[in-house]
Design a protein around this motif. Structure first.
Motif, PDB file in Angstrom:
ATOM      1  N   GLY A 106       0.824  -1.203   0.000  1.00  0.00           N
ATOM      2  CA  GLY A 106       0.000   0.000   0.000  1.00  0.00           C
ATOM      3  C   GLY A 106       0.854   1.248   0.000  1.00  0.00           C
ATOM      4  O   GLY A 106       1.886   1.306   0.682  1.00  0.00           O
ATOM      5  N   ILE A 107       0.457   2.251  -0.785  1.00  0.00           N
ATOM      6  CA  ILE A 107       1.141   3.538  -0.755  1.00  0.00           C
ATOM      7  C   ILE A 107       0.126   4.650  -0.527  1.00  0.00           C
ATOM      8  O   ILE A 107      -1.036   4.559  -0.927  1.00  0.00           O
ATOM      9  CB  ILE A 107       1.949   3.816  -2.037  1.00  0.00           C
ATOM     10  N   ASP A 108       0.585   5.691   0.139  1.00  0.00           N
ATOM     11  CA  ASP A 108      -0.279   6.833   0.424  1.00  0.00           C
ATOM     12  C   ASP A 108       0.610   8.041   0.691  1.00  0.00           C
ATOM     13  O   ASP A 108       1.801   7.891   0.996  1.00  0.00           O
ATOM     14  CB  ASP A 108      -1.172   6.551   1.642  1.00  0.00           C
ATOM     15  N   LEU A 109       0.026   9.234   0.591  1.00  0.00           N
ATOM     16  CA  LEU A 109       0.770  10.464   0.846  1.00  0.00           C
ATOM     17  C   LEU A 109       0.679  10.932   2.289  1.00  0.00           C
ATOM     18  O   LEU A 109       1.354  11.884   2.663  1.00  0.00           O
ATOM     19  CB  LEU A 109       0.263  11.583  -0.069  1.00  0.00           C
ATOM     20  N   SER A 110      -0.161  10.297   3.087  1.00  0.00           N
ATOM     21  CA  SER A 110      -0.341  10.714   4.471  1.00  0.00           C
ATOM     22  C   SER A 110       0.396   9.764   5.408  1.00  0.00           C
ATOM     23  O   SER A 110       0.045   8.595   5.536  1.00  0.00           O
ATOM     24  CB  SER A 110      -1.830  10.750   4.833  1.00  0.00           C
ATOM     25  N   GLU A 111       1.413  10.280   6.071  1.00  0.00           N
ATOM     26  CA  GLU A 111       2.157   9.475   7.031  1.00  0.00           C
ATOM     27  C   GLU A 111       1.265   9.039   8.188  1.00  0.00           C
ATOM     28  O   GLU A 111       1.386   7.926   8.701  1.00  0.00           O
ATOM     29  CB  GLU A 111       3.351  10.276   7.543  1.00  0.00           C
ATOM     30  N   ASP A 112       0.344   9.921   8.596  1.00  0.00           N
ATOM     31  CA  ASP A 112      -0.571   9.588   9.688  1.00  0.00           C
ATOM     32  C   ASP A 112      -1.503   8.447   9.298  1.00  0.00           C
ATOM     33  O   ASP A 112      -1.760   7.539  10.087  1.00  0.00           O
ATOM     34  CB  ASP A 112      -1.401  10.822  10.085  1.00  0.00           C
ATOM     35  N   MET A 113      -2.016   8.491   8.058  1.00  0.00           N
ATOM     36  CA  MET A 113      -2.879   7.414   7.581  1.00  0.00           C
ATOM     37  C   MET A 113      -2.127   6.088   7.577  1.00  0.00           C
ATOM     38  O   MET A 113      -2.649   5.048   7.988  1.00  0.00           O
ATOM     39  CB  MET A 113      -3.376   7.726   6.160  1.00  0.00           C
ATOM     40  N   LEU A 114      -0.891   6.113   7.104  1.00  0.00           N
ATOM     41  CA  LEU A 114      -0.104   4.887   7.026  1.00  0.00           C
ATOM     42  C   LEU A 114       0.209   4.338   8.415  1.00  0.00           C
ATOM     43  O   LEU A 114       0.273   3.119   8.601  1.00  0.00           O
ATOM     44  CB  LEU A 114       1.183   5.147   6.251  1.00  0.00           C
ATOM     45  N   ALA A 115       0.402   5.218   9.379  1.00  0.00           N
ATOM     46  CA  ALA A 115       0.644   4.757  10.749  1.00  0.00           C
ATOM     47  C   ALA A 115      -0.569   4.004  11.282  1.00  0.00           C
ATOM     48  O   ALA A 115      -0.442   2.957  11.928  1.00  0.00           O
ATOM     49  CB  ALA A 115       0.981   5.944  11.646  1.00  0.00           C
TER      50      ALA A 115
END
Length: 254
Positions: free
Chosen positions: A71-80
């Motif tokens: 999975g990739i995303d631009l939000s570090e908070d979302m990924l956490a």
């Protein structure tokens, strides 16, 4: 990496609230859709890239079903949040902080998905085409690209000029939609009130989205070299119609 427009860094302040706010979204429909399309058109492989994965609402269920998910995303908070949920679910998903327009460093995938209108956050034509080109590069020959976008009807009739609100016990929000500066674009102005002990804390978000005509997406895909296999609407087998809200594309790298 390019400087990111404001809308590409959205969700930072309420990543922890995202799942509660989206608890009525029928994610199971996307899971079923991926399984169906992979069975119908897939090459038998299970390497799946979830672009704009957010908190893992699609990545984790697919991993539970045996897919090898990244999975990739631009939000570090979302990924956490996604990483913590994956650990709690007992599944392995590799998450990376990357831009869909420029993601890199992976082995080719059997299927790549961009779901829940994530592609609509790209409001510049060249960014959409660059994303398509990057997806093409990271698919194995015969690999599938699955994505959905808002329909023009939804942008013009259900978003622009409309206001929505919710008054829950712990979270309330006011959502106003304004016409954007470019054709078929919308500005989402959201204000959230989140209960913290006896008080409510306010969060403000501004999101930009844009849709393009179906024929335009199809042309861009074909110029890059994709074969367009299906274009449908609202999780049905029917062709798009005037009041469809969400358009789905199934395309293949030859």
């Amino acid at each position: 990496m390019k400087d990111l427009p404001n809308n590409m860094t959205a969700y930072r302040s309420f990543a922890l609230l995202y799942d509660e706010l989206m608890n009525d979204v029928p994610y199971n429909n996307w899971i079923d859709y991926v399984e169906k399309m992979m069975k119908k058109y897939g090459n038998g492989g299970n390497r799946f890239l979830d672009i704009g994965c957010g908190t893992g609402a699609i990545s984790i269920p697919l991993a539970k079903k045996g897919f090898n998910v990244t999975g990739i995303d631009l939000s570090e908070d979302m990924l956490a949040v996604a990483n913590r949920k994956s650990e709690q679910s007992g599944v392995s998903v590799a998450y990376f902080l990357q831009d869909m327009r420029e993601f890199e460093g992976f082995k080719p995938f059997d299927c790549i998905g961009i779901f829940c209108d994530s592609l609509n956050y790209l409001v510049i034509e060249e960014d959409v085409k660059q994303t398509f080109q990057n997806v093409f590069h990271y698919l194995v020959p015969g690999g599938l690209f699955l994505f959905d976008v808002h329909s023009l009807y939804k942008i013009e009739e259900l978003f622009i000029g409309q206001s929505y609100c919710s008054n829950g016990d712990d979270i309330a929000y006011i959502w106003n939609c304004f016409e954007g500066e470019t054709p078929y674009s919308v500005e989402h102005e959201l204000t959230f009130f989140v209960k913290q002990n006896r008080l409510y804390e306010r969060f403000d978000e501004l999101h930009y989205q844009r849709a393009f005509p179906i024929s335009q997406y199809k042309q861009w895909l074909e110029v890059i070299g994709f074969n367009v296999l299906e274009i449908t609407a609202d999780f049905t087998e029917k062709s798009p119609w005037e009041t469809a809200e969400r358009i789905f594309f199934v395309v293949r790298r030859p």
